[in-house]
Scaffold this motif. Structure first.
Motif, PDB file in Angstrom:
ATOM      1  N   UNK A 185      -0.830   4.652 -25.837  1.00 52.42           N
ATOM      2  CA  UNK A 185      -0.565   5.772 -24.936  1.00 52.42           C
ATOM      3  C   UNK A 185      -0.471   5.314 -23.491  1.00 52.42           C
ATOM      4  N   UNK A 186       0.349   6.037 -22.740  1.00 46.64           N
ATOM      5  CA  UNK A 186       0.345   5.841 -21.299  1.00 46.64           C
ATOM      6  C   UNK A 186      -0.985   6.335 -20.751  1.00 46.64           C
ATOM      7  N   UNK A 187      -1.448   5.704 -19.686  1.00 41.41           N
ATOM      8  CA  UNK A 187      -2.753   6.072 -19.120  1.00 41.41           C
ATOM      9  C   UNK A 187      -2.812   7.545 -18.743  1.00 41.41           C
ATOM     10  N   UNK A 188      -1.687   8.088 -18.302  1.00 36.72           N
ATOM     11  CA  UNK A 188      -1.718   9.450 -17.791  1.00 36.72           C
ATOM     12  C   UNK A 188      -1.825  10.506 -18.900  1.00 36.72           C
ATOM     13  N   UNK A 189      -1.767  10.103 -20.178  1.00 36.15           N
ATOM     14  CA  UNK A 189      -1.942  11.077 -21.265  1.00 36.15           C
ATOM     15  C   UNK A 189      -3.109  10.739 -22.183  1.00 36.15           C
ATOM     16  N   UNK A 190      -3.759   9.610 -21.944  1.00 37.78           N
ATOM     17  CA  UNK A 190      -4.867   9.220 -22.823  1.00 37.78           C
ATOM     18  C   UNK A 190      -5.950  10.291 -22.829  1.00 37.78           C
ATOM     19  N   UNK A 191      -6.388  10.608 -24.028  1.00 36.27           N
ATOM     20  CA  UNK A 191      -7.417  11.619 -24.180  1.00 36.27           C
ATOM     21  C   UNK A 191      -6.883  13.037 -24.253  1.00 36.27           C
ATOM     22  N   UNK A 192      -5.616  13.220 -23.968  1.00 32.65           N
ATOM     23  CA  UNK A 192      -5.015  14.561 -24.003  1.00 32.65           C
ATOM     24  C   UNK A 192      -3.938  14.683 -25.074  1.00 32.65           C
ATOM     25  N   UNK A 193      -3.150  13.646 -25.258  1.00 35.63           N
ATOM     26  CA  UNK A 193      -2.035  13.675 -26.207  1.00 35.63           C
ATOM     27  C   UNK A 193      -2.375  12.819 -27.426  1.00 35.63           C
ATOM     28  N   UNK A 194      -1.838  13.233 -28.572  1.00 40.31           N
ATOM     29  CA  UNK A 194      -2.004  12.470 -29.803  1.00 40.31           C
ATOM     30  C   UNK A 194      -0.668  12.369 -30.521  1.00 40.31           C
ATOM     31  N   UNK A 195      -0.268  11.146 -30.830  1.00 36.46           N
ATOM     32  CA  UNK A 195       0.959  10.923 -31.579  1.00 36.46           C
ATOM     33  C   UNK A 195       0.595  10.645 -33.036  1.00 36.46           C
ATOM     34  N   UNK A 196       1.391  11.185 -33.952  1.00 40.20           N
ATOM     35  CA  UNK A 196       1.141  10.961 -35.369  1.00 40.20           C
ATOM     36  C   UNK A 196       2.470  10.966 -36.104  1.00 40.20           C
ATOM     37  N   UNK A 197       2.439  10.488 -37.343  1.00 40.59           N
ATOM     38  CA  UNK A 197       3.668  10.412 -38.114  1.00 40.59           C
ATOM     39  C   UNK A 197       3.423  10.857 -39.533  1.00 40.59           C
ATOM     40  N   UNK A 198       4.470  11.434 -40.129  1.00 44.08           N
ATOM     41  CA  UNK A 198       4.463  11.808 -41.538  1.00 44.08           C
ATOM     42  C   UNK A 198       5.702  11.162 -42.142  1.00 44.08           C
ATOM     43  N   UNK A 199       5.518  10.018 -42.755  1.00 42.42           N
ATOM     44  CA  UNK A 199       6.667   9.268 -43.247  1.00 42.42           C
ATOM     45  C   UNK A 199       7.353   9.962 -44.429  1.00 42.42           C
ATOM     46  N   UNK A 200       6.626  10.779 -45.141  1.00 41.97           N
ATOM     47  CA  UNK A 200       7.246  11.518 -46.241  1.00 41.97           C
ATOM     48  C   UNK A 200       8.281  12.510 -45.725  1.00 41.97           C
ATOM     49  N   UNK A 201       8.072  12.961 -44.501  1.00 40.25           N
ATOM     50  CA  UNK A 201       8.990  13.920 -43.883  1.00 40.25           C
ATOM     51  C   UNK A 201       9.878  13.273 -42.831  1.00 40.25           C
ATOM     52  N   UNK A 202       9.735  11.985 -42.632  1.00 41.24           N
ATOM     53  CA  UNK A 202      10.485  11.295 -41.567  1.00 41.24           C
ATOM     54  C   UNK A 202      10.324  12.014 -40.230  1.00 41.24           C
ATOM     55  N   UNK A 203       9.104  12.386 -39.934  1.00 42.91           N
ATOM     56  CA  UNK A 203       8.822  13.173 -38.740  1.00 42.91           C
ATOM     57  C   UNK A 203       7.649  12.576 -37.973  1.00 42.91           C
ATOM     58  N   UNK A 204       7.786  12.605 -36.661  1.00 45.79           N
ATOM     59  CA  UNK A 204       6.720  12.157 -35.765  1.00 45.79           C
ATOM     60  C   UNK A 204       6.360  13.324 -34.858  1.00 45.79           C
ATOM     61  N   UNK A 205       5.075  13.466 -34.589  1.00 52.46           N
ATOM     62  CA  UNK A 205       4.578  14.584 -33.802  1.00 52.46           C
ATOM     63  C   UNK A 205       3.916  14.087 -32.516  1.00 52.46           C
TER      64      UNK A 205
END
Length: 121
Positions: A59-79
């Motif tokens: 994560x970029x420092x300016x979003x650490x602790x606030x944003x979360x990235x995740x992925x669902x490979x079964x759906x080919x989707x990233x959140x």
């Protein structure tokens, strides 16, 4: 053909939350690393967060602790779950993915069209 489509942007008050989605479609064998970027008016595009094919995140420092990235490979989707939004988070958010194509098994870099996030009271 491979396509990335972002969704989930909108107008939210400071302190609020949004969840962005980046859905890949088409002749896809595998999503490799996927990143979220943003670009505010008059500013350069900047990396917000990235998730590797193995699930590691950065994560970029300016979003650490606030944003979360995740992925669902079964759906080919990233959140991108965005909490504690601030006015300075206002930007167009873009998804970027390195994708291995189904039939050729070659990889390419793809961008979505972007989704607007506005944080304002």
């Amino acid at each position: 053909q491979v396509q990335l489509v972002e969704s989930g942007g909108g107008l939210v008050q400071p302190g609020g939350s949004l969840r962005l989605s980046c859905a890949a479609s088409g002749n896809i064998f595998r999503l490799n690393d996927v990143g979220w970027y943003r670009q505010a008016p008059g500013k350069q595009r900047e990396l917000v967060a990235i998730v590797t094919v193995g699930g590691n995140t950065n994560y970029a420092d300016f979003v650490k602790g606030r944003f979360t990235i995740s992925r669902d490979d079964a759906k080919n989707t990233v959140y991108l779950q965005m909490n504690g939004l601030k006015p300075e988070d206002t930007a167009v958010y873009y998804c970027n993915a390195n994708i291995v194509r189904l039939y050729t098994r070659t990889s390419g870099n793809y961008w979505g069209q972007g989704t607007q996030v506005t944080v304002s009271s």
